[in-house]
Structures are given as structure tokens and as C-alpha cells.
Scaffold this active site. Structure first.
Site: not given
Length: 180
Positions: A114, A137, A145-146, A172
């Protein structure tokens, strides 16, 4: 605030993280909503109607077909970069700046803190505001945003729930696959 004379189309898509409501305008994908069961979907459509001043229609437009195809490829592990045009009209100011930086500067398979994201948009004291931007979002998954985590290595929060965040990060390759 309404944006009149804008056609909004929507569709539901089943995904490994549950049903998603996808909405698009002539400019691109405008909204992705988690857990889009009947009640959640109706609420999302009502909010879009209020925002755009017209009743969204359930149909498959070019942008929705592209979004569905790309999300299918993403969940299959074959797509790393979304190319669907995005309509940013549900995000403004600081939040939009942060979401643009996230989209362009945090690639598939990586994470950012962040605080680092706040620094990147020139607002070093705004780490908490970055968290608020992530929570607002309108295009989760596509605007990733993850991929935003706590600076100390914690997973942080997530509007879709931590189970979905963990699933996306595992997809991912950032986190190991859950054991069960």
C-alpha cells in the site's frame, strides 16, 4: 451524479471464484461485481441505473464478449495481461490515479505494498487512502487490487473476501495453492 445517454449492458459469468457480474458501456468494461447471485446482481444493476440514468440491459455486447473471453483465459492460466478497454467513469480523482498505476505498474505474478503504491502516485502519506481506493475498485480482477498487500508481508484486506484474494494470488503464482 448521473451520466445520461450512456447505454450499459451487463452479463453474468461463472468463474472459479464464483459468479461475476460484468457491465460495459460503449467505452469499455465499467464494472465487475463479486458474488453476483440474484440479490447482489439486482443491487449492482440498480446502482448502475442510478449512476448512468438509464436501465442497464442484459445482453452480450462486443466489450462483454471480450471481457468474458479474457476472464476465461485468465482463470485458465493462459492470459496475463487484459486488453479489454476500460471505462473509468466509476472512479475519480486519487482513486482513479491509484487504480491506473496499479493496472500499468504491477504486472501479473507480482505484488505491491500500500505504501509503495502511495509513493508511486506521489502521495507518500496516503497508504491508508490507497486501501480505500482498492476497496472502491469498480473493476476487480481486471484492475488487480488483489495484488496489493501489506508492507510487512501480510495479505491485507480485500473487498471480495480473503479467500478470493488468496485464490487469485495462487493462480498468479504469488501464493501456494490451498491444500483444501
Amino acid at each position: 451524479m448521473t451520466e445520461s445517454n450512456r447505454t450499459v449492458s451487463w452479463s453474468l459469468q461463472d468463474t472459479p471464484i464464483g459468479p461475476l457480474l460484468l457491465a460495459a458501456t460503449e467505452d469499455g468494461l465499467v464494472n465487475v461485481v463479486f458474488r453476483a447471485d440474484g440479490r447482489t446482481a439486482r443491487g449492482a444493476v440498480a446502482r448502475l441505473a442510478a449512476r448512468f440514468g438509464t436501465e442497464p440491459v442484459q445482453s452480450d455486447t462486443h466489450h462483454l464478449a471480450q471481457a468474458i473471453r479474457e476472464l476465461d483465459e485468465y482463470f485458465a492460466g493462459t492470459l496475463r495481461d487484459f486488453s479489454i478497454p476500460l471505462d473509468w467513469s466509476l472512479s475519480t480523482g486519487f482513486n482513479r490515479r491509484v487504480l491506473h498505476e496499479l493496472t500499468e505498474g504491477v504486472p501479473y505474478g507480482t505484488v505491491v505494498g500500500y505504501q509503495t503504491l502511495a509513493n508511486r502516485v506521489g502521495e507518500p502519506g496516503a497508504a491508508r487512502a490507497v486501501g480505500v481506493a482498492m476497496g472502491s475498485n469498480p473493476l476487480p480482477v481486471v484492475v488487480p487490487c488483489h495484488r496489493v498487500v501489506e508492507s510487512d508481508g501480510g495479505i491485507g484486506g480485500f473487498g471480495g473476501g480473503l479467500e478470493i484474494k488468496r485464490t487469485l494470488l495462487a493462480l498468479e503464482g504469488v501464493l501456494p495453492e490451498p491444500l483444501f
